[in-house]
Every structure is written in C-alpha cells, then in structure tokens.
Design a protein around this motif. Structure first.
Motif, PDB file in Angstrom:
ATOM      1  N   ARG A  37       0.821  -1.221   0.000  1.00 45.39           N
ATOM      2  CA  ARG A  37       0.000   0.000   0.000  1.00 45.39           C
ATOM      3  C   ARG A  37       0.848   1.261   0.000  1.00 45.39           C
ATOM      4  O   ARG A  37       0.474   2.280  -0.584  1.00 45.39           O
ATOM      5  CB  ARG A  37      -0.939  -0.018   1.214  1.00 45.39           C
ATOM      6  N   THR A  38       2.007   1.211   0.656  1.00 46.90           N
ATOM      7  CA  THR A  38       2.900   2.376   0.709  1.00 46.90           C
ATOM      8  C   THR A  38       3.284   2.851  -0.687  1.00 46.90           C
ATOM      9  O   THR A  38       3.492   4.041  -0.902  1.00 46.90           O
ATOM     10  CB  THR A  38       4.195   1.988   1.460  1.00 46.90           C
ATOM     11  N   ASP A  66       9.497  -9.412  -4.770  1.00 46.54           N
ATOM     12  CA  ASP A  66       9.059 -10.679  -4.177  1.00 46.54           C
ATOM     13  C   ASP A  66       7.718 -11.098  -4.765  1.00 46.54           C
ATOM     14  O   ASP A  66       7.043 -10.301  -5.433  1.00 46.54           O
ATOM     15  CB  ASP A  66       8.968 -10.557  -2.638  1.00 46.54           C
ATOM     16  N   LEU A 132       8.450  -1.273   3.880  1.00 45.68           N
ATOM     17  CA  LEU A 132       8.869  -1.796   5.185  1.00 45.68           C
ATOM     18  C   LEU A 132       7.699  -2.541   5.815  1.00 45.68           C
ATOM     19  O   LEU A 132       6.580  -2.025   5.840  1.00 45.68           O
ATOM     20  CB  LEU A 132       9.276  -0.619   6.083  1.00 45.68           C
ATOM     21  N   GLY A 133       7.961  -3.728   6.318  1.00 44.04           N
ATOM     22  CA  GLY A 133       6.921  -4.457   7.055  1.00 44.04           C
ATOM     23  C   GLY A 133       6.817  -3.907   8.475  1.00 44.04           C
ATOM     24  O   GLY A 133       7.802  -3.366   8.995  1.00 44.04           O
ATOM     25  N   HIS A 137      10.453  -6.197   8.201  1.00 43.61           N
ATOM     26  CA  HIS A 137      10.923  -6.950   7.030  1.00 43.61           C
ATOM     27  C   HIS A 137      11.120  -6.062   5.808  1.00 43.61           C
ATOM     28  O   HIS A 137      10.527  -5.005   5.682  1.00 43.61           O
ATOM     29  CB  HIS A 137      10.035  -8.168   6.727  1.00 43.61           C
ATOM     30  N   GLY A 139      11.013  -6.674   1.595  1.00 40.99           N
ATOM     31  CA  GLY A 139      10.525  -7.728   0.703  1.00 40.99           C
ATOM     32  C   GLY A 139       9.803  -8.730   1.583  1.00 40.99           C
ATOM     33  O   GLY A 139       8.945  -8.365   2.378  1.00 40.99           O
ATOM     34  N   PHE A 140      10.189 -10.001   1.473  1.00 36.08           N
ATOM     35  CA  PHE A 140       9.678 -10.997   2.425  1.00 36.08           C
ATOM     36  C   PHE A 140      10.824 -11.577   3.246  1.00 36.08           C
ATOM     37  O   PHE A 140      10.787 -12.732   3.665  1.00 36.08           O
ATOM     38  CB  PHE A 140       8.870 -12.084   1.723  1.00 36.08           C
ATOM     39  N   THR A 160       3.067 -10.991   9.102  1.00 41.77           N
ATOM     40  CA  THR A 160       2.985 -10.576   7.701  1.00 41.77           C
ATOM     41  C   THR A 160       1.674 -11.042   7.083  1.00 41.77           C
ATOM     42  O   THR A 160       1.017 -10.283   6.365  1.00 41.77           O
ATOM     43  CB  THR A 160       4.207 -11.128   6.929  1.00 41.77           C
ATOM     44  N   LYS A 201       4.272   2.040  11.302  1.00 39.41           N
ATOM     45  CA  LYS A 201       5.648   1.715  10.912  1.00 39.41           C
ATOM     46  C   LYS A 201       6.684   2.401  11.816  1.00 39.41           C
ATOM     47  O   LYS A 201       7.889   2.191  11.647  1.00 39.41           O
ATOM     48  CB  LYS A 201       5.907   2.132   9.449  1.00 39.41           C
TER      49      LYS A 201
HETATM   50  C1  GLP Z   1       4.655  -6.652   1.887  1.00 41.60           C
HETATM   51  C2  GLP Z   1       5.805  -6.690   0.890  1.00 41.60           C
HETATM   52  C3  GLP Z   1       6.849  -5.682   1.225  1.00 41.60           C
HETATM   53  C4  GLP Z   1       6.177  -4.399   1.685  1.00 41.60           C
HETATM   54  C5  GLP Z   1       5.502  -4.638   2.994  1.00 41.60           C
HETATM   55  C6  GLP Z   1       4.698  -3.454   3.510  1.00 41.60           C
HETATM   56  O1  GLP Z   1       4.323  -7.864   2.369  1.00 41.60           O
HETATM   57  N1  GLP Z   1       6.401  -7.986   0.729  1.00 41.60           N
HETATM   58  O2  GLP Z   1       7.671  -5.464   0.084  1.00 41.60           O
HETATM   59  O3  GLP Z   1       7.131  -3.387   1.856  1.00 41.60           O
HETATM   60  O4  GLP Z   1       4.780  -5.831   3.024  1.00 41.60           O
HETATM   61  O5  GLP Z   1       3.490  -3.326   2.860  1.00 41.60           O
HETATM   62  P1  GLP Z   1       2.554  -2.049   3.036  1.00 41.60           P
HETATM   63  O6  GLP Z   1       3.199  -0.968   2.224  1.00 41.60           O
HETATM   64  O7  GLP Z   1       1.241  -2.482   2.470  1.00 41.60           O
HETATM   65  O8  GLP Z   1       2.509  -1.712   4.470  1.00 41.60           O
END
Ligand code: GLP
Length: 259
Positions: A37-38, A66, A132-133, A137, A139-140, A160, A201
């Motif tokens: 979503r970011t 990923d 960023l997770g 994290h 990526g994964f 995740t 985050k």
């Molecule tokens: C996902 C992806 C990441 C991403 C993260 C954050 O699972 N594998 O590459 O940065 O989670 O996602 P979001 O931007 O939706 O918070």
C-alpha cells in the motif's frame, strides 16, 4: 543513510522526483520494484510524471522484489498484477521488461537461483525501491533472515500474513511461502530508495535506522549500504530519537544541491 522527513503528499512527490532523476540519467536503468500500500501513491505520482512531463520507462528493465509461491503472475492479489495495474498499464514500461520470480515452478530453490542470475545478467539493480513491514521486514525477508541472504524461498510470518490479509491471494495463505530477493542481493543494488509511512511503521523505522544492525530487524541491514535515501512521513518518523538532526541535515543538504 539520508533520512527525508516530510508530510506524506510531499514525500511521494520527492521520492518520485528521485526515481525520475535516475531514469533521466540512465534511461536503460534496472529498477527493483516493491509492492504494498505504501507504494501506491508513489506509483501514482510516477504515472503523473509520465503523463505530464513525458517521463519514460520505455527502456527500463524491472525486477519485482518478491512474490507469493503458487500464485499465477496476474492472479488477484499477486504482486505481478499489482505492478501491471499500477505501472505497466499506465506508463510505457514494457510488460516483457517486468521480471517476476517463477513461483509456479516445482523446484522453487532453482527458480530463486535463476531469478538472482537474471538480475546479475541485467547488470544488477541501479535503484531498488523498498517499503517496510511492520515487523521490520524488507521484501519478504522476515525477522531472522540472514543479512547476507540471496534470493530464496521464505516462510511468511503470522504478522505478515495478518498485515497483508486484505489483499492476500488464497493460494498464498495456504502455502505461506514466497520467493524474495535476499538482503545480500539488496545490498548489491547501486542505490536504495526506501519509503515508510504511517504510525504503524514508527517502531520498525526507529529500530531500522537507529537500532543495532540485526537479523531481528531485517531493514537495519540498510545501515550497511552507502547509498540509501529513506523517505519517512511524519507519523512514521515519530520514534526517531535524532529526528531534529535529520530535518536540519536535509535542509542543508538541499541547499548544497541547489534545490
Ligand atoms: C509486503 C511486501 C513488502 C512491503 C511490505 C509493507 O508484504 N512484501 O515489500 O514493503 O509488506 O506493505 P505495506 O506498504 O502495504 O505496508
């Protein structure tokens, strides 16, 4: 690490300008593309630059960061579909120039090795985009990932799966596996553009930027990379102890660069 702290709307504009500079300096560059979503407002801003200023992706090669194992390239919720809808369909980025790991292959370890070889054969990544997770994290590369890891199969953590639940392809939930570009592979990118927004985050941003470099916070590995720009909105910057310093340093840096 250059830490840019701005309100979200301005942040996406600045990050998109950063990507545009890379594209204009090297039109045949290799981009590492993240999903999540970011990245949506960032890709929207790139589309705007494509339409309003003719920013071209025609000679770009792109590698997806990923993908969920067992999910077809254009399946609902797949990262391949995300990037096709958000960038390929709305810019001149060629569908054939967007690479994805082959997550449908029986031998997944071989598929991951081949993907790594494809990146190398393309000359390596010039600019890697990263989100960023909430668990730190990239990526994964879940917490515990080797800081020197290469592209490989990873098991998705409960955190995740919960964070991505709304968009998760059904096959991904069952298999709990993904192929992700490794942390060591990310460190080999010539430059990294990292973006984190929202209060959820904040703890991960603080740990990654100011905490120790540790496999428990995979994003902290970025402290070892010489060319990282972190774009962080005000909510995500909330936990940074040196926040004031970053704002002052960025203002001076921009003056030095004449912008
Ligand atoms: C996902 C992806 C990441 C991403 C993260 C954050 O699972 N594998 O590459 O940065 O989670 O996602 P979001 O931007 O939706 O918070």
């Amino acid at each position: 690490m250059r830490v840019v702290i701005e309100a979200a709307a301005e942040l996406h504009r600045l990050a998109a300008r950063h990507i545009a500079r890379t594209l204009r300096a090297k039109p045949a560059c290799v981009l590492g593309l993240a999903t999540g979503r970011t990245m949506i407002p960032l890709y929207d801003e790139l589309v705007r630059l494509h339409e309003a200023e003719g920013l071209s992706f025609a000679t770009v090669t792109a590698f997806t960061l990923d993908e969920y194992v067992g999910v077809a390239p254009r399946a609902a919720g797949s990262f391949g579909r995300f990037l096709h809808e958000r960038l390929v369909a709305r810019t001149d980025l060629r569908a054939g120039a967007l690479h994805l790991p082959d997550v449908l292959r029986t031998d997944l370890a071989e598929a991951a090795r081949d993907y790594e070889a494809e990146i190398r054969a393309a000359g390596g990544i010039d600019l890697q985009l990263l989100g960023l997770g909430v668990n730190g994290h990239l990526g994964f590369n879940e917490p515990g990932s080797s800081l020197g890891s290469r592209t490989r199969v990873k098991t998705l953590s409960e955190e995740t799966l919960a964070a991505n639940r709304a968009d998760l392809p059904s096959a991904a939930g069952e298999r709990r596996l993904a192929i992700t570009v490794g942390l060591g592979t990310i460190l080999e990118a010539r430059a990294v553009l990292w973006i984190a927004t929202g209060a959820a985050k904040a703890a991960a941003v603080a740990a990654a930027v100011e905490g120790p470099v540790t496999a428990s916070v995979p994003a902290s590995v970025l402290q070892l990379h010489p060319e990282v720009t972190a774009y962080v909105d005000e909510a995500a910057a909330e936990g940074l102890a040196r926040r004031r310093y970053y704002v002052e340093a960025e203002a001076l840096q921009r003056r030095l660069e004449g912008c």
